[in-house]
Design a protein around this motif. Structure first.
Motif: not given
Length: 157
Positions: A77, A79, A124, A126
């Motif tokens: 991921s 952020s 974010e 992912t």
């Protein structure tokens, strides 16, 4: 049956299984890698969550150790945090280690979308990795465990 014969049979068996699945073959050429899209889940800053296929392959950051090009499909991921005049990226790698730095990549290309998505709009990202839970993988694990128990005489693992 001697231990060397058992190990030779086990190695031959694994070689046959891996060649049948295509894992013993060389990696795909670079042109095929660049054209492969992979599944991502994007949470935007306005709260909208979207699943899509990402076409962009590389994400570039400037960390304290220098500029790094990271393959997006090898990440878990990213952020994004806005800081003054730049976007800070906190990246979780596949091995669960973390990197942080200034995001140099400004936009990501998604399959089926005409305009690239700016990273300022993303909270974010992912990457969705598929787990191999096929019958072949489970059977191979069971056979390997059984062979270990037979060869080593281990009970109650």
């Amino acid at each position: 049956m001697s231990l060397t014969r058992i190990l030779a049979f086990a190695a031959a068996f694994l070689a046959v299984i891996l060649s049948a699945r295509g894992e013993g073959e060389p990696h795909a050429p670079a042109a095929a890698i660049e054209s492969a899209a992979f599944a991502v889940k994007i949470e935007r800053t306005d709260g909208i969550t979207r699943e899509a296929k990402c076409v962009s392959q590389i994400f570039r950051i400037e960390a304290e150790y220098g500029v790094m090009d990271l393959k997006l499909d090898k990440l878990r991921s990213i952020s994004f945090i806005p800081k003054q005049d730049r976007m800070e990226a906190i990246i979780e790698l596949e091995n669960k280690s973390h990197l942080s730095g200034k995001a140099i990549t400004k936009e990501l290309l998604l399959e089926g979308v005409t305009e690239p998505v700016a990273i300022e709009e993303i909270r974010e990202l992912t990457v969705q990795h598929l787990v191999d839970s096929s019958w072949l993988a489970m059977g191979l694990g069971l056979i390997t465990l059984s062979l270990m128990e037979i060869v080593l005489g281990i009970d109650n693992i």
